[in-house]
Design a protein around this motif. Structure first.
Motif, mmCIF file in Angstrom:
data_model
loop_
_atom_site.group_PDB
_atom_site.id
_atom_site.type_symbol
_atom_site.label_atom_id
_atom_site.label_comp_id
_atom_site.label_asym_id
_atom_site.label_seq_id
_atom_site.Cartn_x
_atom_site.Cartn_y
_atom_site.Cartn_z
ATOM 1 N N GLY A 1 -32.294 -27.987 11.295
ATOM 2 C CA GLY A 1 -30.775 -28.852 11.360
ATOM 3 C C GLY A 1 -29.561 -27.454 11.198
ATOM 4 N N THR A 2 -30.378 -26.485 10.129
ATOM 5 C CA THR A 2 -29.165 -25.843 9.992
ATOM 6 C C THR A 2 -29.003 -24.298 10.209
ATOM 7 N N LYS A 3 -27.829 -23.912 10.638
ATOM 8 C CA LYS A 3 -27.357 -23.024 11.489
ATOM 9 C C LYS A 3 -27.972 -21.270 10.220
ATOM 10 N N ILE A 4 -27.543 -19.996 10.950
ATOM 11 C CA ILE A 4 -27.470 -19.314 9.682
ATOM 12 C C ILE A 4 -26.324 -18.501 10.270
ATOM 13 N N PRO A 5 -26.178 -18.672 8.614
ATOM 14 C CA PRO A 5 -24.292 -17.989 9.529
ATOM 15 C C PRO A 5 -24.282 -16.317 9.047
ATOM 16 N N ILE A 6 -24.306 -15.745 10.514
ATOM 17 C CA ILE A 6 -23.806 -14.497 10.509
ATOM 18 C C ILE A 6 -21.988 -13.926 10.965
ATOM 19 N N ILE A 7 -21.763 -12.519 10.523
ATOM 20 C CA ILE A 7 -20.642 -12.019 10.659
ATOM 21 C C ILE A 7 -20.770 -11.652 11.811
ATOM 22 N N PHE A 8 -19.386 -11.999 12.817
ATOM 23 C CA PHE A 8 -19.725 -11.716 13.705
ATOM 24 C C PHE A 8 -18.049 -10.543 13.981
ATOM 25 N N ILE A 9 -17.595 -9.719 14.123
ATOM 26 C CA ILE A 9 -16.281 -8.980 14.096
ATOM 27 C C ILE A 9 -16.015 -7.739 15.575
ATOM 28 N N ASP A 10 -15.113 -8.946 16.037
ATOM 29 C CA ASP A 10 -14.611 -8.746 18.189
ATOM 30 C C ASP A 10 -13.618 -7.814 18.057
ATOM 31 N N ASN A 11 -13.868 -5.991 18.091
ATOM 32 C CA ASN A 11 -13.597 -4.827 18.187
ATOM 33 C C ASN A 11 -12.697 -4.921 19.365
ATOM 34 N N ASP A 12 -13.283 -5.780 20.401
ATOM 35 C CA ASP A 12 -12.905 -5.276 21.840
ATOM 36 C C ASP A 12 -12.075 -6.368 22.346
ATOM 37 N N GLN A 13 -12.521 -7.676 22.063
ATOM 38 C CA GLN A 13 -11.927 -8.447 22.791
ATOM 39 C C GLN A 13 -11.381 -8.482 24.286
ATOM 40 N N SER A 14 -12.319 -8.776 24.674
ATOM 41 C CA SER A 14 -12.776 -8.760 25.723
ATOM 42 C C SER A 14 -13.560 -9.139 26.700
ATOM 43 N N GLU A 15 -13.907 -8.466 28.432
ATOM 44 C CA GLU A 15 -15.673 -9.625 28.739
ATOM 45 C C GLU A 15 -16.109 -9.778 28.575
ATOM 46 N N VAL A 16 -16.522 -8.641 27.471
ATOM 47 C CA VAL A 16 -18.355 -8.382 27.579
ATOM 48 C C VAL A 16 -17.983 -9.496 25.943
ATOM 49 N N SER A 17 -17.777 -8.978 25.280
ATOM 50 C CA SER A 17 -17.467 -9.631 23.847
ATOM 51 C C SER A 17 -17.812 -11.128 23.196
ATOM 52 N N LYS A 18 -15.996 -11.564 24.485
ATOM 53 C CA LYS A 18 -16.835 -12.733 24.909
ATOM 54 C C LYS A 18 -17.708 -13.393 25.080
ATOM 55 N N VAL A 19 -18.523 -12.708 26.346
ATOM 56 C CA VAL A 19 -20.124 -12.946 26.507
ATOM 57 C C VAL A 19 -20.596 -13.512 25.412
ATOM 58 N N ILE A 20 -20.918 -11.995 24.526
ATOM 59 C CA ILE A 20 -21.595 -11.909 23.450
ATOM 60 C C ILE A 20 -21.737 -13.391 22.849
ATOM 61 N N LYS A 21 -20.223 -13.453 22.204
ATOM 62 C CA LYS A 21 -19.552 -14.162 21.139
ATOM 63 C C LYS A 21 -19.834 -15.823 22.098
ATOM 64 N N LYS A 22 -19.621 -16.118 23.033
ATOM 65 C CA LYS A 22 -20.314 -17.727 23.901
ATOM 66 C C LYS A 22 -21.440 -17.797 24.116
ATOM 67 N N GLU A 23 -21.847 -16.338 23.808
ATOM 68 C CA GLU A 23 -24.413 -16.647 23.588
ATOM 69 C C GLU A 23 -24.481 -17.235 22.523
ATOM 70 N N LEU A 24 -23.835 -16.119 21.494
ATOM 71 C CA LEU A 24 -23.889 -16.712 19.736
ATOM 72 C C LEU A 24 -23.326 -18.404 19.418
ATOM 73 N N GLU A 25 -22.289 -18.749 20.197
ATOM 74 C CA GLU A 25 -21.497 -19.955 19.392
ATOM 75 C C GLU A 25 -22.401 -20.678 20.097
ATOM 76 N N THR A 26 -23.007 -20.077 21.183
ATOM 77 C CA THR A 26 -23.819 -22.141 21.894
ATOM 78 C C THR A 26 -25.679 -21.734 21.621
ATOM 79 N N SER A 27 -26.034 -20.897 20.896
ATOM 80 C CA SER A 27 -27.208 -20.891 20.196
ATOM 81 C C SER A 27 -27.314 -22.070 19.658
ATOM 82 N N LYS A 28 -27.766 -22.236 18.842
ATOM 83 C CA LYS A 28 -28.786 -23.484 17.530
ATOM 84 C C LYS A 28 -28.968 -22.530 16.648
#
Length: 419
Positions: free
Chosen positions: A50-77
């Protein structure tokens, strides 16, 4: 003959009745072990799950590719994203060990990726003599864009590899989809060319397999029941040594009943004890564990097969105890060696550490442990829904182990008292 066997059985029961300490060891100690260890393992398993690993995510792109990567990581368990960092502060936090990793998405990642793909697609379309739709004079991006990954120096290498593989997979799927879209735009087609998986993995399970994954209860109930069964080696061997030191063995030898009747009497007595031990373990798993917040041990339709494995595992344990008690000359020899040997057999037999985690050399040694034979038979029934025919090999090995140890004991005893 049956009367003599019955009298031998009654003698063993009376001896055990007088030894209250032995009764506690035989019945109470395994129950305390199974409850304590299962609670520890299950709580650890659930907390990790039940514990998620905290990781740092820095988005300097703020566009399509970075949003997809961020969404995949957020929906990960697996991961929890922390975003209030700069790259420099993230680097320091990770290298200090405050976080296991940081992911930094570079600027203009989506823009440069789109430009590069469009240029290459236009070049391919032009080579076929087709005028591309785009009239822009685009140039390829020659400098590769790097997604920076910072890892804690103490991070497990396998964790690093799994994270990098996951990110590579995400980026590859994004690039692949954009290539299809770019071809669709250049060719001016409205047909759905969206990239879809043409090859995938499908796990094939046995037709009668248990849908539930193995849990701490499914492991610990059979494992520690088996440990309890083999722990009767200690009181059984001590019992045999006492008979020799107190002179009871002499009276048994001069009695009209053959010596093997005496051995069969012990076998019947301790075999009943083994079955009672197993039934107590199952009762704890079925009735007590759910009240402790643990999964219930499921035995529907499997109880008879489990009792058969218990019967032959008990025979193997009894044979080992008879052999040890026959060879030992004092209780100081039988008790420590019996307890130590059971612990060693449990360790190499997969009771504590699964056999597949052992080195290859130890895996080969484990295949010679009678506790491993019994544990494999239990697992085949509980987890693989095997019937008696599927565990025939383990049952035969356990029975042959009993025959061999008792035969050696009888031959040794006969030689010791030969005139």
């Amino acid at each position: 003959m049956l009367y003599k066997l019955w009298r031998s059985f009654i003698k063993e029961v009376l001896l055990l009745k007088r030894d209250s300490g032995g009764i506690v060891i035989i019945f109470l100690m395994p129950l305390l072990l199974i409850i304590t260890i299962t609670l520890i393992q299950d709580s650890t398993f659930r907390s990790m799950e039940g514990t998620k690993i905290p990781i740092i995510f820095i988005d300097n792109d703020q566009s399509e590719v970075s949003k997809v990567i961020k969404k995949e990581l957020e929906t990960s368990k697996t991961f929890e994203l922390i975003t209030n960092f700069t790259e420099k502060s993230a680097e320091g936090a990770v290298f200090r060990g405050d976080y296991q990793m940081a992911i930094v998405i570079p600027e203009n990642l989506s823009k440069d990726l789109n430009a590069n793909i469009n240029f290459k697609v236009e070049a391919i379309v032009s080579s076929f003599g087709i005028d591309p739709n785009s009239t822009q004079d685009q140039k390829p991006i020659t400098t590769a864009k790097d997604i920076h990954l910072y890892f804690d120096p103490a991070t497990n290498p396998s964790f690093k590899s799994s994270v990098m593989d996951a990110i590579n997979k995400m980026v590859f799927e994004i690039e692949n989809k954009k290539i299809y879209t770019a071809f669709q735009d250049q060719l001016g087609t409205t047909e759905d060319l969206d990239n879809k998986k043409l090859i995938s993995f499908k796990e094939i399970m046995p037709a009668k397999a248990n849908d539930a994954k193995p849990n701490s209860v499914q492991h610990n109930v059979p494992a520690w029941a088996l440990f309890a069964i083999f722990f009767i080696v200690v009181p059984l061997s001590i019992n045999l040594v006492k008979e020799k030191t107190q002179g009871t063995n002499v009276r048994i030898r001069i009695s009209p009943a053959p010596y093997y009747i005496h051995i069969l009497g012990k076998t019947c007595t301790y075999l009943i004890i083994c079955i009672i031990q197993f039934l107590l373990m199952v009762a704890v798993g079925v009735y007590l564990f759910p009240y402790l917040g643990l999964p219930q041990f499921e035995v529907n339709g499997k109880m008879l097969d489990l009792l058969v494995v218990t019967l032959f595992s008990g025979l193997a344990a009894i044979g080992f105890g008879i052999l040890l008690g026959t060879l030992a000359k004092t209780q100081e020899q039988s008790a420590p060696f019996g307890a130590t040997s059971v612990v060693v057999l449990a360790a190499i037999g997969g009771i504590w550490v699964p056999v597949f985690l052992m080195p290859e050399f130890m895996q080969k040694i484990a295949s010679f442990s009678p506790m491993n034979w019994g544990l494999n038979a239990y697992y085949d029934i509980i987890l693989r829904n095997s019937r008696l025919g599927g565990i025939a090999k383990e049952i035969i090995f356990l029975f042959l182990f009993y025959i061999a140890t008792v035969a050696i004991s009888l031959l040794y005893e006969k030689k010791q008292h030969a005139v």
